[in-house]
Write a protein that holds these residues in place. Structure first.
Motif, PDB file in Angstrom:
ATOM      1  N   ALA A  40      32.068  58.307  35.832  1.00 17.40           N
ATOM      2  CA  ALA A  40      31.031  57.295  36.030  1.00 17.40           C
ATOM      3  C   ALA A  40      30.893  56.400  34.801  1.00 17.40           C
ATOM      4  O   ALA A  40      30.778  55.175  34.924  1.00 17.40           O
ATOM      5  N   VAL A  41      30.931  56.976  33.626  1.00 16.38           N
ATOM      6  CA  VAL A  41      30.828  56.181  32.389  1.00 16.38           C
ATOM      7  C   VAL A  41      32.030  55.248  32.258  1.00 16.38           C
ATOM      8  O   VAL A  41      31.876  54.070  31.915  1.00 16.38           O
ATOM      9  N   ILE A  42      33.216  55.750  32.532  1.00 15.69           N
ATOM     10  CA  ILE A  42      34.419  54.909  32.475  1.00 15.69           C
ATOM     11  C   ILE A  42      34.308  53.763  33.489  1.00 15.69           C
ATOM     12  O   ILE A  42      34.672  52.624  33.201  1.00 15.69           O
ATOM     13  N   GLY A  43      33.797  54.054  34.673  1.00 19.49           N
ATOM     14  CA  GLY A  43      33.616  53.008  35.685  1.00 19.49           C
ATOM     15  C   GLY A  43      32.649  51.931  35.235  1.00 19.49           C
ATOM     16  O   GLY A  43      32.873  50.739  35.458  1.00 19.49           O
ATOM     17  N   ILE A  44      31.573  52.317  34.597  1.00 17.15           N
ATOM     18  CA  ILE A  44      30.584  51.343  34.111  1.00 17.15           C
ATOM     19  C   ILE A  44      31.199  50.467  33.026  1.00 17.15           C
ATOM     20  O   ILE A  44      31.036  49.241  33.031  1.00 17.15           O
ATOM     21  N   ILE A  45      31.929  51.074  32.112  1.00 20.55           N
ATOM     22  CA  ILE A  45      32.582  50.303  31.043  1.00 20.55           C
ATOM     23  C   ILE A  45      33.603  49.327  31.641  1.00 20.55           C
ATOM     24  O   ILE A  45      33.681  48.163  31.232  1.00 20.55           O
ATOM     25  N   ALA A  46      34.374  49.764  32.617  1.00 26.12           N
ATOM     26  CA  ALA A  46      35.359  48.892  33.263  1.00 26.12           C
ATOM     27  C   ALA A  46      34.679  47.740  33.990  1.00 26.12           C
ATOM     28  O   ALA A  46      35.154  46.605  33.952  1.00 26.12           O
ATOM     29  N   ALA A  47      33.559  48.012  34.648  1.00 26.61           N
ATOM     30  CA  ALA A  47      32.840  46.957  35.371  1.00 26.61           C
ATOM     31  C   ALA A  47      32.322  45.889  34.416  1.00 26.61           C
ATOM     32  O   ALA A  47      32.222  44.715  34.781  1.00 26.61           O
ATOM     33  N   ILE A  48      32.024  46.260  33.205  1.00 28.54           N
ATOM     34  CA  ILE A  48      31.554  45.291  32.211  1.00 28.54           C
ATOM     35  C   ILE A  48      32.732  44.540  31.592  1.00 28.54           C
ATOM     36  O   ILE A  48      32.673  43.328  31.382  1.00 28.54           O
ATOM     37  N   ALA A  49      33.821  45.231  31.306  1.00 27.41           N
ATOM     38  CA  ALA A  49      34.936  44.649  30.555  1.00 27.41           C
ATOM     39  C   ALA A  49      35.840  43.745  31.388  1.00 27.41           C
ATOM     40  O   ALA A  49      36.291  42.716  30.899  1.00 27.41           O
ATOM     41  N   ILE A  50      36.121  44.090  32.629  1.00 29.18           N
ATOM     42  CA  ILE A  50      37.104  43.345  33.424  1.00 29.18           C
ATOM     43  C   ILE A  50      36.707  41.879  33.642  1.00 29.18           C
ATOM     44  O   ILE A  50      37.541  40.994  33.450  1.00 29.18           O
ATOM     45  N   PRO A  51      35.475  41.542  34.001  1.00 30.70           N
ATOM     46  CA  PRO A  51      35.129  40.120  34.137  1.00 30.70           C
ATOM     47  C   PRO A  51      35.266  39.345  32.820  1.00 30.70           C
ATOM     48  O   PRO A  51      35.667  38.185  32.821  1.00 30.70           O
ATOM     49  N   ASN A  52      34.966  39.985  31.703  1.00 29.73           N
ATOM     50  CA  ASN A  52      35.115  39.320  30.413  1.00 29.73           C
ATOM     51  C   ASN A  52      36.574  39.020  30.106  1.00 29.73           C
ATOM     52  O   ASN A  52      36.894  37.962  29.573  1.00 29.73           O
ATOM     53  N   ILE A  53      37.451  39.948  30.435  1.00 30.73           N
ATOM     54  CA  ILE A  53      38.881  39.734  30.197  1.00 30.73           C
ATOM     55  C   ILE A  53      39.397  38.597  31.068  1.00 30.73           C
ATOM     56  O   ILE A  53      40.192  37.769  30.616  1.00 30.73           O
ATOM     57  N   ALA A  54      38.955  38.520  32.309  1.00 35.58           N
ATOM     58  CA  ALA A  54      39.383  37.435  33.200  1.00 35.58           C
ATOM     59  C   ALA A  54      38.937  36.084  32.651  1.00 35.58           C
ATOM     60  O   ALA A  54      39.686  35.105  32.709  1.00 35.58           O
ATOM     61  N   GLY A  55      37.736  36.004  32.112  1.00 33.01           N
ATOM     62  CA  GLY A  55      37.245  34.755  31.532  1.00 33.01           C
ATOM     63  C   GLY A  55      38.052  34.333  30.319  1.00 33.01           C
ATOM     64  O   GLY A  55      38.356  33.154  30.131  1.00 33.01           O
ATOM     65  N   ILE A  56      38.423  35.293  29.506  1.00 36.58           N
ATOM     66  CA  ILE A  56      39.225  35.001  28.315  1.00 36.58           C
ATOM     67  C   ILE A  56      40.597  34.480  28.715  1.00 36.58           C
ATOM     68  O   ILE A  56      41.121  33.546  28.107  1.00 36.58           O
ATOM     69  N   THR A  57      41.188  35.049  29.746  1.00 36.36           N
ATOM     70  CA  THR A  57      42.493  34.610  30.218  1.00 36.36           C
ATOM     71  C   THR A  57      42.442  33.163  30.690  1.00 36.36           C
ATOM     72  O   THR A  57      43.344  32.371  30.390  1.00 36.36           O
ATOM     73  N   GLY A  58      41.398  32.793  31.417  1.00 33.88           N
ATOM     74  CA  GLY A  58      41.241  31.412  31.877  1.00 33.88           C
ATOM     75  C   GLY A  58      41.079  30.438  30.725  1.00 33.88           C
ATOM     76  O   GLY A  58      41.667  29.352  30.723  1.00 33.88           O
ATOM     77  N   GLN A  59      40.301  30.826  29.721  1.00 33.96           N
ATOM     78  CA  GLN A  59      40.114  29.973  28.547  1.00 33.96           C
ATOM     79  C   GLN A  59      41.422  29.800  27.783  1.00 33.96           C
ATOM     80  O   GLN A  59      41.719  28.715  27.275  1.00 33.96           O
ATOM     81  N   ALA A  60      42.215  30.853  27.709  1.00 32.51           N
ATOM     82  CA  ALA A  60      43.499  30.776  27.014  1.00 32.51           C
ATOM     83  C   ALA A  60      44.444  29.819  27.732  1.00 32.51           C
ATOM     84  O   ALA A  60      45.163  29.050  27.091  1.00 32.51           O
TER      85      ALA A  60
END
Length: 150
Positions: A40-60
């Protein structure tokens, strides 16, 4: 008598140690609840991190397109300064010329090729950028490509 007592004590201590060791072996590993909490903790961390990574990729990708547009404008200006007098009817034609290579035919730099080392896909990203990143100014052999700051 003393020997019997010591033997009895040693045997009872050994028995107790064996029981503790067997209990410890039986409790090896994690319980199901502990594993579910970790998942559950890993799932919560992934739910927070994945949208941020997608945004960074678009900016790059946007930054890469802007850098490519600046490179195209710079190489085009260098080719003009070296003696390129070709005319281009549209900005996209000038971009195509720079990405395939502009060869200088006369003057000091005769035979020099001015080219931006980017792929066709990257050149198309510059052409299709919204708002436009390059603007063609002037006409004929004096036209230039200017980078437009977004």
């Amino acid at each position: 008598m003393r020997l019997e007592i010591e033997t009895t004590m040693n045997t009872s201590i050994q028995t107790k140690l064996r029981k503790k060791l067997s209990l410890a072996r039986a409790r090896k590993g994690f319980s199901l609840v502990e594993l579910l909490v970790v998942i559950a903790v890993i799932g919560i961390i992934a739910a927070i991190a994945i949208p941020n990574i997608a945004g960074i990729t678009g900016q790059a990708g946007t930054a890469k397109t802007q850098r490519n547009a600046q490179s195209i404008a710079s190489v085009f200006a260098s080719a003009r300064a070296a003696g390129n007098t070709a005319t281009y009817s549209a900005t996209s034609d000038a971009i195509d010329a720079v990405t395939t290579g502009i060869t200088i035919n006369s003057g000091t730099f005769s035979g020099s090729v001015y080219k931006v080392p980017i792929s066709t896909t990257e050149a198309n990203a510059v052409k299709n950028a919204s708002p436009a990143l390059l603007n063609q100014t002037g006409s004929g052999g004096t036209s230039s490509l200017e980078y437009v700051t977004p």
